[in-house]
Design a protein around this motif. Structure first.
Motif, PDB file in Angstrom:
ATOM      1  N   ASP A 195      -7.041  -5.957 -14.023  1.00 26.39           N
ATOM      2  CA  ASP A 195      -7.674  -4.738 -13.576  1.00 26.39           C
ATOM      3  C   ASP A 195      -8.227  -4.105 -14.686  1.00 26.39           C
ATOM      4  OD1 ASP A 195      -5.019  -3.870 -14.705  1.00 26.39           O
ATOM      5  OD2 ASP A 195      -5.321  -2.001 -13.856  1.00 26.39           O
ATOM      6  N   GLN A 196      -7.931  -4.299 -16.070  1.00 26.69           N
ATOM      7  CA  GLN A 196      -8.686  -3.775 -17.304  1.00 26.69           C
ATOM      8  C   GLN A 196      -9.761  -4.602 -17.730  1.00 26.69           C
ATOM      9  OE1 GLN A 196      -6.129  -2.403 -20.343  1.00 26.69           O
ATOM     10  NE2 GLN A 196      -4.125  -2.877 -19.136  1.00 26.69           N
ATOM     11  N   ALA A 197     -10.957  -3.993 -17.306  1.00 22.50           N
ATOM     12  CA  ALA A 197     -12.200  -4.927 -17.401  1.00 22.50           C
ATOM     13  C   ALA A 197     -12.311  -5.412 -18.882  1.00 22.50           C
ATOM     14  CB  ALA A 197     -13.462  -4.103 -17.205  1.00 22.50           C
ATOM     15  N   LEU A 198     -11.930  -4.857 -20.025  1.00 24.97           N
ATOM     16  CA  LEU A 198     -12.010  -5.453 -21.390  1.00 24.97           C
ATOM     17  C   LEU A 198     -11.133  -6.639 -21.825  1.00 24.97           C
ATOM     18  CD1 LEU A 198     -12.527  -2.071 -23.561  1.00 24.97           C
ATOM     19  CD2 LEU A 198     -14.221  -4.050 -23.029  1.00 24.97           C
ATOM     20  N   VAL A 199      -9.952  -6.464 -21.120  1.00 21.02           N
ATOM     21  CA  VAL A 199      -8.856  -7.407 -21.190  1.00 21.02           C
ATOM     22  C   VAL A 199      -9.485  -8.746 -20.300  1.00 21.02           C
ATOM     23  CG1 VAL A 199      -6.309  -8.242 -20.737  1.00 21.02           C
ATOM     24  CG2 VAL A 199      -7.139  -5.895 -21.689  1.00 21.02           C
ATOM     25  N   ASP A 248      -7.895  -6.494  -8.658  1.00 18.71           N
ATOM     26  CA  ASP A 248      -6.864  -5.886  -7.930  1.00 18.71           C
ATOM     27  C   ASP A 248      -6.163  -7.212  -7.145  1.00 18.71           C
ATOM     28  OD1 ASP A 248      -7.588  -6.004  -5.088  1.00 18.71           O
ATOM     29  OD2 ASP A 248      -9.239  -4.859  -5.929  1.00 18.71           O
ATOM     30  N   GLY A 249      -4.985  -6.937  -6.851  1.00 24.60           N
ATOM     31  CA  GLY A 249      -4.293  -7.850  -6.063  1.00 24.60           C
ATOM     32  C   GLY A 249      -4.941  -8.434  -4.837  1.00 24.60           C
ATOM     33  N   ARG A 250      -5.328  -7.534  -3.953  1.00 29.89           N
ATOM     34  CA  ARG A 250      -6.047  -8.004  -2.737  1.00 29.89           C
ATOM     35  C   ARG A 250      -7.115  -8.652  -2.863  1.00 29.89           C
ATOM     36  NH1 ARG A 250      -5.947  -2.152   0.667  1.00 29.89           N
ATOM     37  NH2 ARG A 250      -3.813  -2.051   0.853  1.00 29.89           N
ATOM     38  N   ALA A 251      -8.001  -8.307  -4.088  1.00 35.06           N
ATOM     39  CA  ALA A 251      -9.195  -9.468  -4.323  1.00 35.06           C
ATOM     40  C   ALA A 251      -8.648 -10.480  -4.956  1.00 35.06           C
ATOM     41  CB  ALA A 251      -9.775  -8.619  -5.393  1.00 35.06           C
ATOM     42  N   LEU A 275      -3.895  -1.317  -5.532  1.00 36.85           N
ATOM     43  CA  LEU A 275      -3.920  -1.845  -4.281  1.00 36.85           C
ATOM     44  C   LEU A 275      -2.758  -2.674  -3.753  1.00 36.85           C
ATOM     45  CD1 LEU A 275      -7.888  -2.426  -3.702  1.00 36.85           C
ATOM     46  CD2 LEU A 275      -6.564  -0.383  -3.261  1.00 36.85           C
ATOM     47  N   LEU A 276      -2.548  -3.888  -4.725  1.00 36.07           N
ATOM     48  CA  LEU A 276      -1.593  -4.602  -4.508  1.00 36.07           C
ATOM     49  C   LEU A 276      -1.116  -5.183  -5.777  1.00 36.07           C
ATOM     50  CD1 LEU A 276       0.032  -5.837  -1.947  1.00 36.07           C
ATOM     51  CD2 LEU A 276      -1.382  -7.930  -2.272  1.00 36.07           C
ATOM     52  N   ASP A 277      -0.022  -5.124  -6.149  1.00 34.76           N
ATOM     53  CA  ASP A 277       0.553  -5.451  -7.553  1.00 34.76           C
ATOM     54  C   ASP A 277       0.387  -7.109  -7.673  1.00 34.76           C
ATOM     55  OD1 ASP A 277       3.052  -6.349  -7.011  1.00 34.76           O
ATOM     56  OD2 ASP A 277       3.932  -4.432  -6.975  1.00 34.76           O
ATOM     57  N   GLY A 278       0.838  -7.587  -8.968  1.00 33.14           N
ATOM     58  CA  GLY A 278       0.792  -9.097  -9.132  1.00 33.14           C
ATOM     59  C   GLY A 278       1.839  -9.524  -8.625  1.00 33.14           C
ATOM     60  N   ILE A 279       2.931  -8.996  -8.265  1.00 34.19           N
ATOM     61  CA  ILE A 279       4.354  -9.546  -7.830  1.00 34.19           C
ATOM     62  C   ILE A 279       3.979  -9.908  -6.327  1.00 34.19           C
ATOM     63  CG2 ILE A 279       6.709  -9.115  -7.131  1.00 34.19           C
ATOM     64  CD1 ILE A 279       6.735  -7.418  -9.505  1.00 34.19           C
ATOM     65  N   GLU A 280       3.365  -8.985  -5.692  1.00 31.00           N
ATOM     66  CA  GLU A 280       3.107  -9.202  -4.238  1.00 31.00           C
ATOM     67  C   GLU A 280       2.117 -10.186  -4.098  1.00 31.00           C
ATOM     68  OE1 GLU A 280       4.827  -8.255  -1.459  1.00 31.00           O
ATOM     69  OE2 GLU A 280       6.329  -7.397  -3.153  1.00 31.00           O
TER      70      GLU A 280
END
Length: 232
Positions: A15-19, A41-44, A65-70
Motif C-alpha cells: 500500500d505504500q507507494a514508495l515501497v 490493497d488486499g482486494r486488488a 480494505l483487506l489485509d495481507g493475511i486474508e
C-alpha cells in the motif's frame, strides 16, 4: 541452442507507494523477472492475482480494505483450487500477523529492510517451488508462536520421539531447514547436490507428516532443536 526459461512473473502488493515502487524497480531490473502488476490493497491483490496468474506474489501484511493475511488465505489457503506462491514482507521482525500469514499458506517471509539481493533471491527460491524463511528472523518469529501450532494429523507422541524416525543425515538436513536455509544453501553447507537435498527434504516431510518447511521449523522449535548453533 535451447531457449532461455520464461521470466518469473511477479505481482507486487504493497500500500505504500514508495515501497511498492522500490520493489518494482528492483525486480524489474532482473533479466529473469517480469513485474506483471501492482496492487495497493488486499482486494486488488486478489483480483490481480486471479487475472494475471503470477508465479510469485510479493505481499505486504498491513493493507487497507483487506489485509495481507486474508488475501493470502484466499489465494493460497486450503480452499484455493490453484494456490499462489506468496512471499510475505513485513516491517517487523516479530509479528504475529506474519506467522498467521504463513499458516494461511504463504511460501515464506522476509523483512522490508532486507538488502535487495535477498529480495531477489527470495523471489527466485519461491518461484522454484521452495519455501523460504529468512534466517535473521526465523528464530524470534517461530520461537515465539510455535506452541500455538498443533498439527491435527500428528500422532500422539512427543516431538523428540517423532524425530527418531529420521536418519542421522536427515536430522542434519532437518536442523538446517529449521535455521531457515534454502535447498541451495543446504547443498552448499553439506557439500551435496541440490537434487539430493530436495530428495532429503521430501523424505523428511513425508516421514514427519508435515505439510511444508514452515511446519518443519515449528516442529524443530517445539522439540528444542532449532537455534541451537551459532551461524556467521
Amino acid at each position: 541452442m535451447s531457449a532461455p526459461p520464461p521470466a518469473i512473473k511477479v505481482l507486487v502488493c504493497e500500500d505504500q507507494a514508495l515501497v511498492r515502487a522500490g520493489f518494482v524497480t528492483i525486480l524489474s531490473a532482473q533479466p529473469d523477472m517480469e513485474v506483471v502488476g501492482e496492487a495497493a490493497d488486499g482486494r486488488a491483490a486478489i483480483r490481480s492475482a486471479q487475472e494475471l496468474k503470477p508465479d510469485v506474489v510479493v505481499m505486504d501484511i498491513r493493507m487497507p480494505l483487506l489485509d495481507g493475511i486474508e488475501a493470502t488465505r484466499h489465494l493460497a489457503g486450503p480452499d484455493s483450487p490453484n494456490p499462489a506462491r506468496i512471499l510475505v514482507v513485513t516491517t517487523f521482525n516479530i509479528d504475529e500477523y506474519v506467522y498467521e500469514a504463513l499458516r494461511a499458506g504463504a511460501s515464506g517471509f522476509m523483512l522490508k529492510d532486507a538488502p535487495a539481493p535477498e529480495l531477489i533471491n527470495a523471489v527466485r527460491v519461491i518461484a522454484q517451488g521452495e519455501s523460504l524463511l529468512a534466517p535473521a528472523v526465523t528464530r524470534t518469529l517461530i520461537g515465539r508462536f510455535a506452541e500455538r501450532v498443533r498439527p491435527s494429523t500428528a500422532p500422539a507422541q512427543t516431538e523428540s520421539e517423532r524425530l527418531k524416525v529420521l536418519t542421522s543425515r536427515e536430522q542434519e538436513v532437518f536442523l538446517l531447514i529449521s535455521e531457515g536455509l534454502s535447498n541451495a544453501e543446504i547443498a552448499n553447507e553439506l557439500v551435496i547436490s541440490h537434487e539430493t537435498v530436495k530428495t532429503y527434504v521430501s523424505r523428511i516431510l513425508t516421514k514427519l507428516d508435515l505439510r511444508d518447511r514452515v511446519q518443519a521449523v515449528v516442529l524443530a522449535y517445539r522439540a528444542g532443536l532449532a537455534g541451537g548453533r551459532d551461524r556467521a
